[in-house]
Design a protein around this motif. Structure first.
Motif, short mmCIF file in Angstrom:
data_model
loop_
_atom_site.label_atom_id
_atom_site.label_comp_id
_atom_site.label_asym_id
_atom_site.label_seq_id
_atom_site.Cartn_x
_atom_site.Cartn_y
_atom_site.Cartn_z
N VAL A 94 -13.74 -6.22 -8.99
CA VAL A 94 -12.57 -6.93 -8.46
C VAL A 94 -11.80 -6.02 -7.49
O VAL A 94 -11.36 -6.47 -6.42
CB VAL A 94 -11.66 -7.44 -9.59
N HIS A 95 -11.67 -4.75 -7.82
CA HIS A 95 -11.00 -3.81 -6.92
C HIS A 95 -11.75 -3.67 -5.60
O HIS A 95 -11.14 -3.60 -4.53
CB HIS A 95 -10.84 -2.44 -7.58
N MET A 96 -13.09 -3.66 -5.66
CA MET A 96 -13.88 -3.57 -4.43
C MET A 96 -13.72 -4.83 -3.58
O MET A 96 -13.62 -4.75 -2.35
CB MET A 96 -15.35 -3.34 -4.77
N LEU A 97 -13.67 -5.99 -4.22
CA LEU A 97 -13.44 -7.24 -3.48
C LEU A 97 -12.07 -7.23 -2.80
O LEU A 97 -11.93 -7.63 -1.64
CB LEU A 97 -13.55 -8.45 -4.41
N CYS A 98 -11.07 -6.76 -3.51
CA CYS A 98 -9.72 -6.67 -2.93
C CYS A 98 -9.69 -5.71 -1.75
O CYS A 98 -9.08 -6.00 -0.71
CB CYS A 98 -8.71 -6.24 -3.99
N ALA A 99 -10.35 -4.57 -1.88
CA ALA A 99 -10.40 -3.60 -0.78
C ALA A 99 -11.10 -4.19 0.43
O ALA A 99 -10.66 -4.00 1.57
CB ALA A 99 -11.09 -2.32 -1.24
N ALA A 100 -12.19 -4.92 0.21
CA ALA A 100 -12.90 -5.55 1.32
C ALA A 100 -12.03 -6.61 1.99
O ALA A 100 -12.00 -6.72 3.23
CB ALA A 100 -14.21 -6.16 0.83
N PHE A 101 -11.32 -7.39 1.21
CA PHE A 101 -10.42 -8.40 1.75
C PHE A 101 -9.31 -7.75 2.57
O PHE A 101 -9.01 -8.19 3.69
CB PHE A 101 -9.81 -9.25 0.63
N ASP A 102 -8.72 -6.70 2.03
CA ASP A 102 -7.64 -5.99 2.75
C ASP A 102 -8.15 -5.43 4.07
O ASP A 102 -7.47 -5.53 5.09
CB ASP A 102 -7.07 -4.87 1.90
N ALA A 103 -9.33 -4.84 4.06
CA ALA A 103 -9.90 -4.26 5.28
C ALA A 103 -10.17 -5.35 6.32
O ALA A 103 -9.87 -5.17 7.51
CB ALA A 103 -11.19 -3.51 4.96
N ALA A 104 -10.69 -6.47 5.90
CA ALA A 104 -10.96 -7.58 6.83
C ALA A 104 -9.65 -8.13 7.38
O ALA A 104 -9.55 -8.45 8.58
CB ALA A 104 -11.75 -8.68 6.13
N PHE A 105 -8.65 -8.24 6.55
CA PHE A 105 -7.36 -8.76 6.99
C PHE A 105 -6.71 -7.79 8.00
O PHE A 105 -6.17 -8.24 9.00
CB PHE A 105 -6.44 -8.96 5.78
N GLU A 106 -6.81 -6.50 7.74
CA GLU A 106 -6.24 -5.51 8.66
C GLU A 106 -6.95 -5.55 10.01
O GLU A 106 -6.30 -5.42 11.05
CB GLU A 106 -6.34 -4.11 8.05
N ARG A 107 -8.28 -5.73 10.02
CA ARG A 107 -9.00 -5.82 11.28
C ARG A 107 -8.59 -7.05 12.06
O ARG A 107 -8.45 -7.00 13.28
CB ARG A 107 -10.52 -5.88 11.03
N LYS A 108 -8.36 -8.14 11.37
CA LYS A 108 -7.97 -9.38 12.03
C LYS A 108 -6.56 -9.27 12.61
O LYS A 108 -6.27 -9.82 13.67
CB LYS A 108 -8.02 -10.55 11.04
#
Length: 54
Positions: free
Chosen positions: A38-52
């Motif tokens: 779950v922490h890895m999924l959150c980190a991936a989501f945060d990274a994608a959101f920051e790139r966007k």
């Protein structure tokens, strides 16, 4: 919908889109690995959101 569960086979993943089935010796280990996932999924989501946003 996702299922986070212990070792397969078990009935929980049957009606789900994806399942993370962890085969471990104790329920505590299964829960720890699910928490890491779950922490890895959150980190991936945060990274994608920051790139966007940039």
């Amino acid at each position: 919908m996702w299922a986070l569960t212990g070792a397969a086979p078990n009935p929980l993943p049957a009606g789900r889109d994806e399942a993370l089935c962890v085969d471990a010796g104790s329920a505590a280990t299964v829960q720890e690995l699910h928490l890491d996932a779950v922490h890895m999924l959150c980190a991936a989501f945060d990274a994608a959101f920051e790139r966007k946003e940039s």
